[in-house]
Write an enzyme that holds these catalytic residues in place. Structure first.
Site, PDB file in Angstrom:
ATOM      1  N   GLU A  99       0.835  -1.204   0.000  1.00 15.81           N
ATOM      2  CA  GLU A  99       0.000   0.000   0.000  1.00 15.81           C
ATOM      3  C   GLU A  99       0.866   1.248   0.000  1.00 15.81           C
ATOM      4  O   GLU A  99       2.025   1.225   0.422  1.00 15.81           O
ATOM      5  CB  GLU A  99      -0.890   0.013   1.261  1.00 15.81           C
ATOM      6  CG  GLU A  99      -2.367  -0.189   1.004  1.00 15.81           C
ATOM      7  CD  GLU A  99      -3.070   0.938   0.242  1.00 15.81           C
ATOM      8  OE1 GLU A  99      -2.473   1.566  -0.660  1.00 15.81           O
ATOM      9  OE2 GLU A  99      -4.234   1.172   0.547  1.00 15.81           O
ATOM     10  N   ASP A 100       0.283   2.336  -0.464  1.00  9.31           N
ATOM     11  CA  ASP A 100       0.982   3.616  -0.434  1.00  9.31           C
ATOM     12  C   ASP A 100       0.971   4.221   0.974  1.00  9.31           C
ATOM     13  O   ASP A 100       1.997   4.675   1.467  1.00  9.31           O
ATOM     14  CB  ASP A 100       0.373   4.596  -1.447  1.00  9.31           C
ATOM     15  CG  ASP A 100      -1.157   4.725  -1.337  1.00  9.31           C
ATOM     16  OD1 ASP A 100      -1.783   4.006  -0.529  1.00  9.31           O
ATOM     17  OD2 ASP A 100      -1.730   5.545  -2.075  1.00  9.31           O
ATOM     18  N   ASP A 103      -3.952   5.181   6.729  1.00 11.97           N
ATOM     19  CA  ASP A 103      -4.488   6.399   7.337  1.00 11.97           C
ATOM     20  C   ASP A 103      -5.474   5.958   8.431  1.00 11.97           C
ATOM     21  O   ASP A 103      -5.070   5.658   9.545  1.00 11.97           O
ATOM     22  CB  ASP A 103      -5.129   7.181   6.186  1.00 11.97           C
ATOM     23  CG  ASP A 103      -5.607   8.552   6.546  1.00 11.97           C
ATOM     24  OD1 ASP A 103      -4.978   9.188   7.388  1.00 11.97           O
ATOM     25  OD2 ASP A 103      -6.622   9.004   5.973  1.00 11.97           O
ATOM     26  N   PHE A 152      -1.793  16.058   4.660  1.00 10.45           N
ATOM     27  CA  PHE A 152      -2.160  15.417   3.394  1.00 10.45           C
ATOM     28  C   PHE A 152      -0.996  15.503   2.425  1.00 10.45           C
ATOM     29  O   PHE A 152      -0.492  16.578   2.131  1.00 10.45           O
ATOM     30  CB  PHE A 152      -3.407  16.073   2.790  1.00 10.45           C
ATOM     31  CG  PHE A 152      -3.996  15.240   1.702  1.00 10.45           C
ATOM     32  CD1 PHE A 152      -4.851  14.186   2.003  1.00 10.45           C
ATOM     33  CD2 PHE A 152      -3.656  15.465   0.372  1.00 10.45           C
ATOM     34  CE1 PHE A 152      -5.360  13.383   0.999  1.00 10.45           C
ATOM     35  CE2 PHE A 152      -4.167  14.661  -0.635  1.00 10.45           C
ATOM     36  CZ  PHE A 152      -5.021  13.621  -0.321  1.00 10.45           C
ATOM     37  N   ARG A 165       0.341  12.370  -8.928  1.00 15.11           N
ATOM     38  CA  ARG A 165       0.885  11.019  -8.727  1.00 15.11           C
ATOM     39  C   ARG A 165       2.289  10.871  -9.305  1.00 15.11           C
ATOM     40  O   ARG A 165       3.075  10.040  -8.864  1.00 15.11           O
ATOM     41  CB  ARG A 165      -0.004   9.966  -9.415  1.00 15.11           C
ATOM     42  CG  ARG A 165      -1.376   9.792  -8.788  1.00 15.11           C
ATOM     43  CD  ARG A 165      -2.017   8.512  -9.323  1.00 15.11           C
ATOM     44  NE  ARG A 165      -3.459   8.459  -9.116  1.00 15.11           N
ATOM     45  CZ  ARG A 165      -4.047   8.032  -7.993  1.00 15.11           C
ATOM     46  NH1 ARG A 165      -3.319   7.671  -6.964  1.00 15.11           N
ATOM     47  NH2 ARG A 165      -5.361   8.006  -7.893  1.00 15.11           N
TER      48      ARG A 165
HETATM   49  P1  IMP Z   1      -7.531   4.367   4.977  1.00 16.81           P
HETATM   50  O1  IMP Z   1      -8.596   3.377   4.707  1.00 16.81           O
HETATM   51  O2  IMP Z   1      -8.083   5.620   5.621  1.00 16.81           O
HETATM   52  O3  IMP Z   1      -6.323   3.832   5.712  1.00 16.81           O
HETATM   53  O4  IMP Z   1      -7.175   4.875   3.548  1.00 16.81           O
HETATM   54  C1  IMP Z   1      -5.979   4.804   2.938  1.00 16.81           C
HETATM   55  C2  IMP Z   1      -6.177   5.424   1.570  1.00 16.81           C
HETATM   56  O5  IMP Z   1      -6.574   6.821   1.687  1.00 16.81           O
HETATM   57  C3  IMP Z   1      -4.862   5.454   0.840  1.00 16.81           C
HETATM   58  O6  IMP Z   1      -4.690   4.278   0.083  1.00 16.81           O
HETATM   59  C4  IMP Z   1      -5.002   6.697  -0.007  1.00 16.81           C
HETATM   60  O7  IMP Z   1      -5.661   6.391  -1.207  1.00 16.81           O
HETATM   61  C5  IMP Z   1      -5.876   7.628   0.783  1.00 16.81           C
HETATM   62  N1  IMP Z   1      -5.072   8.610   1.546  1.00 16.81           N
HETATM   63  C6  IMP Z   1      -4.979   8.711   2.879  1.00 16.81           C
HETATM   64  N2  IMP Z   1      -4.165   9.728   3.249  1.00 16.81           N
HETATM   65  C7  IMP Z   1      -3.706  10.259   2.100  1.00 16.81           C
HETATM   66  C8  IMP Z   1      -2.795  11.342   1.818  1.00 16.81           C
HETATM   67  O8  IMP Z   1      -2.214  12.033   2.694  1.00 16.81           O
HETATM   68  N3  IMP Z   1      -2.577  11.599   0.506  1.00 16.81           N
HETATM   69  C9  IMP Z   1      -3.167  10.888  -0.510  1.00 16.81           C
HETATM   70  N4  IMP Z   1      -4.014   9.881  -0.278  1.00 16.81           N
HETATM   71  C10 IMP Z   1      -4.289   9.569   1.003  1.00 16.81           C
HETATM   72 MG    MG Z   2      -4.670   4.291  -2.104  1.00 15.37          MG
END
Ligand code: IMP
Ligand code: MG
Length: 175
Positions: A99-100, A103, A152, A165
């Protein structure tokens, strides 16, 4: 393309060094056999490309899944849906979800449960970035590139409304 005021949080060089370290940790933990890297589209596409090239064995299998979570552009909501599933069977294999960023943890905890049910030999998570302050669901993440504050970020695969991206470093957008 970035505004001059956008702050670089992680330079391309810092990212490349850390990716090589993470690959070395993975190599040590999985001494033999194939490893399936399951990359979550779209955000992890650049990370998985670099991570895969930093791993030296030939049997690195690169697979993709796509997930949508309903919410605003900056947050995910609790509703996760698979929009593109795997087309391989992972049963009995060593699997890493790539994963990138993690959050809230909602996406990864959903995915982990989903893939665990397919009975891989092992299943772990690799994330380039972790924002621990934002966690609402606990997820066990084995490999973390960088823990970052609650800001962010964009670049190196991460987007804001599909832009940014392609940047090779990771930046904090100025509001
Ligand atoms: P989670 O389900 O909230 O953990 O979501 C993770 C996803 O939210 C990541 O795969 C990103 O697509 C998006 N995301 C969360 N924080 C950021 C950020 O700071 N920049 C860009 N995308 C984010
Ligand atoms: Mg993502």
């Amino acid at each position: 393309m970035p505004a001059p005021t956008d702050r670089i949080l992680l330079s391309s060089q810092q990212i490349q060094e850390r990716v090589r370290e993470m690959a070395a940790d993975i190599e040590a933990d999985y001494p033999e056999g194939p490893i399936y890297l399951i990359s979550i589209l779209k955000g992890a596409f650049i990370f998985v490309a670099d991570l895969a090239r930093a791993l030296s064995r030939p049997s690195i299998r690169i697979e993709f899944m796509a997930i949508s979570s309903y919410g605003t552009a900056r947050t995910s909501s609790g509703q996760v849906k698979v929009t593109r599933d795997l087309d391989v069977n992972i049963e009995g294999h060593n699997v890493l979800i790539v994963e990138d960023i993690i959050d809230s943890g909602v996406t990864l905890s959903y995915l982990k449960t989903l893939l665990d049910a397919r009975r891989p030999k092992s299943l772990e998570i690799v994330t380039l970035l972790d924002k621990p302050e934002r966690r609402i669901q606990t997820v066990d993440v084995k490999y973390v590139g960088f823990r970052i504050p609650d800001e962010f970020v964009v670049g190196y695969g991460l987007d804001f409304a599909e832009d940014y991206r392609n940047l090779s470093d990771i930046r904090v957008l100025t509001p």
